[in-house]
Design an enzyme around this catalytic site. Structure first.
Site: not given
Length: 177
Positions: A6, A39, A51, A130, A165, A168
């Site tokens: 996420t 999400k 979210g 994250s 990331c 992601t």
């Protein structure tokens, strides 16, 4: 087995709030377990967008409790968020939840944690998860760029977070309030 997942990013600018989340769920540090998770969703008759990030079960529990509080308090986002934070802090939910929410309606934007925190961002930009710090930094940098609206900023910030990331991806769910 530990799951990472996420990035949720929200920007409120010129009377429009946009919340976006990626679709990746990662098992451990190296396996993409799912790439199409949703999400970000509309709740309270479509008037509120949330979210969520964190432990999946805890994120669902936090989201569901928040939705019940919105019903109880007639859609008052601040009151519902404060009550949810109080429930988490007072351990009335059994324990703190390892999850966070970004909640937005046409007037307000908040971050609510499962540990009993509620934050009203100073500048209409926030992110969790994250890749949240990457998306947050990108959105902050883009916020004052001439000609960029809230949706463009969020989409570009999420793209940047996804490029940096490993937890992601670019499979976005985007909601505009």
């Amino acid at each position: 087995m530990e799951f990472h997942s996420t990035t949720i990013c929200a920007v409120k600018k010129d009377g429009v709030t946009v919340v976006a989340g990626d679709g990746q769920v990662t098992m451990g540090n190296s396996v993409v377990f799912k790439s199409t998770a949703v999400k970000v969703k509309r709740i309270y008759n479509g008037n509120v967008v949330v979210g969520f990030a964190g432990s999946v079960a805890d994120a669902f529990a936090l989201s569901e409790k928040f939705e019940k509080l919105l019903q109880k308090y007639s859609g008052n986002l601040m009151r519902s968020g404060v009550e949810l934070a109080n429930l988490c802090r007072d351990q009335k939910m059994g324990r703190g939840l390892e999850a966070m929410l970004i909640a937005a309606d046409k007037n307000s934007l908040y971050i609510i944690s499962g540990n009993g925190e509620i934050i009203d961002p100073d500048d209409g930009v926030c992110a969790i998860g994250s890749g949240g710090n990457y998306a947050y930094a990108a959105a902050k940098a883009l916020y004052d760029v001439d000609g960029m609206d809230a949706e463009t900023i969020v989409r570009k910030a999420m793209k940047i977070a996804g490029d940096i990331c490993v937890f992601t991806n670019g499979n976005l769910t985007v909601e505009v309030v």
